[in-house]
Write a protein that holds these residues in place. Structure first.
Motif, PDB file in Angstrom:
ATOM      1  N   ARG A 223       0.845  -1.208  -0.026  1.00 38.84           N
ATOM      2  CA  ARG A 223       0.068  -0.064  -0.053  1.00 38.84           C
ATOM      3  C   ARG A 223       0.652   1.448   0.204  1.00 38.84           C
ATOM      4  O   ARG A 223       0.614   2.283  -0.878  1.00 38.84           O
ATOM      5  CB  ARG A 223      -0.904   0.127   1.268  1.00 38.84           C
TER       6      ARG A 223
ATOM      7  N   SER B  95       2.451   1.808  -3.445  1.00 40.40           N
ATOM      8  CA  SER B  95       1.703   2.007  -4.461  1.00 40.40           C
ATOM      9  C   SER B  95       0.647   3.188  -4.308  1.00 40.40           C
ATOM     10  O   SER B  95       0.054   3.545  -5.221  1.00 40.40           O
ATOM     11  CB  SER B  95       0.733   0.738  -4.865  1.00 40.40           C
ATOM     12  N   ALA B  96       1.153   3.933  -3.303  1.00 36.49           N
ATOM     13  CA  ALA B  96       0.455   5.189  -2.958  1.00 36.49           C
ATOM     14  C   ALA B  96       0.918   6.163  -4.155  1.00 36.49           C
ATOM     15  O   ALA B  96       1.906   6.457  -4.803  1.00 36.49           O
ATOM     16  CB  ALA B  96       0.865   5.642  -1.532  1.00 36.49           C
ATOM     17  N   GLN B  97       0.149   7.411  -4.171  1.00 38.74           N
ATOM     18  CA  GLN B  97       0.415   8.595  -5.178  1.00 38.74           C
ATOM     19  C   GLN B  97       1.821   9.083  -4.753  1.00 38.74           C
ATOM     20  O   GLN B  97       2.059   9.361  -3.502  1.00 38.74           O
ATOM     21  CB  GLN B  97      -0.837   9.589  -5.091  1.00 38.74           C
ATOM     22  N   PRO B  98       2.556   9.446  -5.890  1.00 38.49           N
ATOM     23  CA  PRO B  98       3.900  10.032  -5.457  1.00 38.49           C
ATOM     24  C   PRO B  98       3.711  11.452  -4.794  1.00 38.49           C
ATOM     25  O   PRO B  98       2.590  12.041  -5.196  1.00 38.49           O
ATOM     26  CB  PRO B  98       4.791  10.045  -6.635  1.00 38.49           C
TER      27      PRO B  98
ATOM     28  N   SER C 137       4.027  15.602  -4.615  1.00 40.90           N
ATOM     29  CA  SER C 137       4.204  16.452  -5.569  1.00 40.90           C
ATOM     30  C   SER C 137       5.330  17.179  -5.867  1.00 40.90           C
ATOM     31  O   SER C 137       6.393  16.965  -4.912  1.00 40.90           O
ATOM     32  CB  SER C 137       3.013  17.500  -5.178  1.00 40.90           C
TER      33      SER C 137
END
Length: 109
Positions: A87, A90-93, A95
């Motif tokens: 998890r 695979s989280a959003q990178p 900004s």
């Protein structure tokens, strides 16, 4: 003349066979039979001992580095277990703005 050609062809085939045999022998001597190797899985106490040893070494190195900077954060948090690695990975990178801010702050340290 046919006899000479046959002899020449046989000698050529013999040389090729000899070269192939050398390559095969060299390859066989370089192969590691992983099926024959002993399978060693870590017991729980071995795993815990290694984690303790790694933490101790990391803390020692990190403490030496931090002492030189005169700031001592909590060194017990260097090596922690992530319960849900999939998890987290695979989280959003983050900004680009956050990344730039982290770079700027880390260069000040």
């Amino acid at each position: 003349n046919t006899d000479y050609t046959a002899t020449s062809t046989n000698k050529h085939k013999s040389d090729e066979q000899s070269a192939l045999n050398r390559i095969l022998q060299q390859t066989a001597s370089n192969i590691i039979d992983v099926g024959a190797l002993e399978c060693h899985t870590l017991e729980q106490h071995e795993y815990i001992e290694r984690v303790r040893m790694y933490n101790q070494r990391l803390n020692t190195l990190y403490t030496q580095k931090v002492v030189n900077k005169k700031a001592l954060p909590d060194v017990n948090k260097l090596l922690v277990d992530l319960p849900s690695t999939e998890r987290t990975l695979s989280a959003q990178p983050i900004s680009l703005t956050d990344y730039s801010m982290m770079l700027a702050c880390s260069q000040k340290v």
